[in-house]
Design an enzyme around this catalytic site. Structure first.
Site, PDB file in Angstrom:
ATOM      1  N   CYS A 168       0.842  -1.206   0.000  1.00 55.00           N
ATOM      2  CA  CYS A 168       0.000   0.000   0.000  1.00 55.00           C
ATOM      3  C   CYS A 168       0.872   1.250   0.000  1.00 55.00           C
ATOM      4  CB  CYS A 168      -0.927   0.010   1.214  1.00 55.00           C
ATOM      5  SG  CYS A 168      -1.997   1.465   1.243  1.00 55.00           S
ATOM      6  N   HIS A 201       1.714  -7.072  -6.904  1.00 52.75           N
ATOM      7  CA  HIS A 201       1.042  -6.009  -7.645  1.00 52.75           C
ATOM      8  C   HIS A 201       2.073  -5.442  -8.627  1.00 52.75           C
ATOM      9  CE1 HIS A 201      -1.640  -2.154  -7.489  1.00 52.75           C
ATOM     10  NE2 HIS A 201      -1.137  -2.363  -8.687  1.00 52.75           N
TER      11      HIS A 201
END
Length: 474
Positions: free
Chosen positions: A114, A181
């Site tokens: 994040c 990701h």
């Protein structure tokens, strides 16, 4: 059914998404065919303060913060499919959280991707990518300390070599899988995903790699998931925004109209008493460019799940579900018996009434509770009372030492409702409540002394007045 490393191969998963990955969305994704569902990132500092509460009314397990907010709610239906994602930068706290939730989840995951400030400013999320020693310490602490598989989710590093080296180091900690990701820390969803990086990582390790980041231009429907797998060289895919916009992307039968998906989502939100603002947020994400339409405006204006249900024509479903939950509360109350407490969410309940005749004059349960709180040096009891419209009955909830107590029976006045709540708290804590026949407490003795003094004083006053009257007659 227990997860292991093989459980993360050949799967599609709902990605962890802040404010989106709450229980209704997770159950919806499972219904449409997701194999695993990740909850939203939950911060370790907040989670370690939580207590585990079995919610007998909703049939859920709730992790409740000191301010009584439910931080994480789960249920039996997802128990072997839900992955708990934590935000952490501390191995010991990570272990505390892992042990707190391990009996209720299928696996635990550490967020290392994040890029948002609320995560990185505490050294969590993507900030961990620059501290591989800490990554290793956290993961090893979890792998050796909890009974469920451990995974993590990362972003790619500036160079392919660095990314491969980091994932190889992570693999050695014993994690069951790594979600990658395919964007750099500073890249945002509008930037294309780097499938080549994910592919190179998947070839460099033997544990499953879960490809993430394809929602922008690669995954629009279920049939695109296989294409994303081929492009990244992985057998598993994790979807975020594509699933948030329309969770039926997980369905092998093909996507269905988003209006139907929203209805199914709302039914879960009603069934599990999801917070109305969270329900609104998720529905607005699904509405996308229709958020300013008449339906969108109605959703935005709604303040409760009941009002949101009106926007979708689900008033009858809401009322029926509300009725069923109320009936369950009453059944629990009956089966518990008047003397056995039961849980209604984060509130401990008993079926008791305040009967004035059961207590000596000037003695009440509220006074006893106040005396106890002062003696124990805890915050004074605070009462929150509601009145229902059908019979003007009152029900009060008392908060004492950050715990809530309530009588499940409604009272004829606000004062009696507060006394009933105090009785529940006193009985649960095993404290005398001042009923006639109970062993005398300091409070009753003090009151009796005051009454004796007042009585003596009254007698003297009467005698004085009689003497004065007699003197007037002379």
């Amino acid at each position: 059914y227990f997860l292991n490393s093989n459980s993360f191969s050949n799967i599609t998963a709902l990605a962890p998404m802040v404010r989106v990955g709450t229980l209704p969305m997770r159950l919806l994704a499972l219904d449409f065919g997701a194999d695993l569902v990740y909850c939203e990132e939950l911060i370790d500092i907040k989670m370690v303060q939580c207590r585990r509460v079995v919610n007998e009314v909703l049939q859920t397990v709730d992790f409740v913060a000191p301010d009584e907010r439910v931080m994480f709610r789960t249920c039996e239906k997802e128990k072997d499919r839900v992955v708990f994602q934590m935000g952490t930068a501390d191995p010991q706290r990570a272990l505390q959280v892992g042990r707190l939730v391990e009996k209720d989840v299928a696996a635990v995951d550490v967020n290392m991707g994040c890029p948002k400030e609320y995560s990185t400013k505490g050294g969590m999320g993507a900030a961990l990518l620059s501290d591989p020693d800490k990554i290793e310490a956290i993961l090893m602490k979890l792998v050796t300390g909890v009974s469920v598989p451990v995974t993590c989710k990362i972003r790619i590093l500036p160079s392919l070599q660095e990314t491969i080296q980091l994932v190889q180091r992570i693999e050695k900690t014993g994690v069951a899988a790594v979600a990658v990701h395919g964007r750099f820390k500073e890249e945002r969803p509008r930037n294309p995903v780097h499938c080549d990086y994910i592919q190179a990582v998947a070839q460099a390790v033997s544990i499953p790699i879960i490809a993430n980041g394809g929602s922008l231009d690669l995954v629009k429907s279920h049939s695109d998931i296989d294409e994303f797998k081929k492009a990244t060289g992985t057998s598993s895919v994790m979807l975020a925004r594509a699933a948030m916009w329309n969770a039926s992307v997980f369905s092998s039968q093909g996507t269905i109209p988003v209006d139907k998906v929203m209805e199914e989502y709302l039914k879960y939100a009603i069934r599990y008493e999801n917070h109305a603002f969270n329900t609104k947020y998720c529905l607005c994400q699904m509405l996308r460019d229709r958020v300013e339409s008449p339906l969108g405006k109605q959703v935005q204006a709604a303040q409760t799940n009941a009002e949101i249900s009106e926007a979708f024509g689900l008033q009858e479903f809401y009322q029926q579900t509300h009725k069923e939950l109320q009936a369950r509360r009453e059944r629990l109350q009956t089966s518990s018996g008047p003397e056995r407490p039961f849980k209604d969410g984060d509130v401990t309940c008993m079926a008791v009434r305040f009967q004035r005749r059961e207590y000596p004059a000037q003695i009440t349960p509220k006074m006893f509770l106040l005396e106890w709180s002062r003696k124990e040096k805890v915050e004074q009891p605070s009462y929150e009372t509601v009145q229902r419209s059908q019979d003007r009955g009152f029900q009060s909830t008392v908060t004492v030492d950050r715990r809530k107590y309530r009588s499940s029976l409604w009272s004829k006045s606000k004062k009696f409702a507060e006394q009933a709540a105090a009785i529940v708290c006193l009985r649960v804590l095993g404290i005398p409540e001042g009923r006639i026949g109970e062993e005398l407490s300091d409070l009753i003795c003090k009151r009796k002394r005051e009454e004796k003094i007042n009585s003596s004083s009254d007698d003297e006053q009467r005698k004085k007045r009689l003497v004065e009257m007699d003197a007037d007659k002379l």
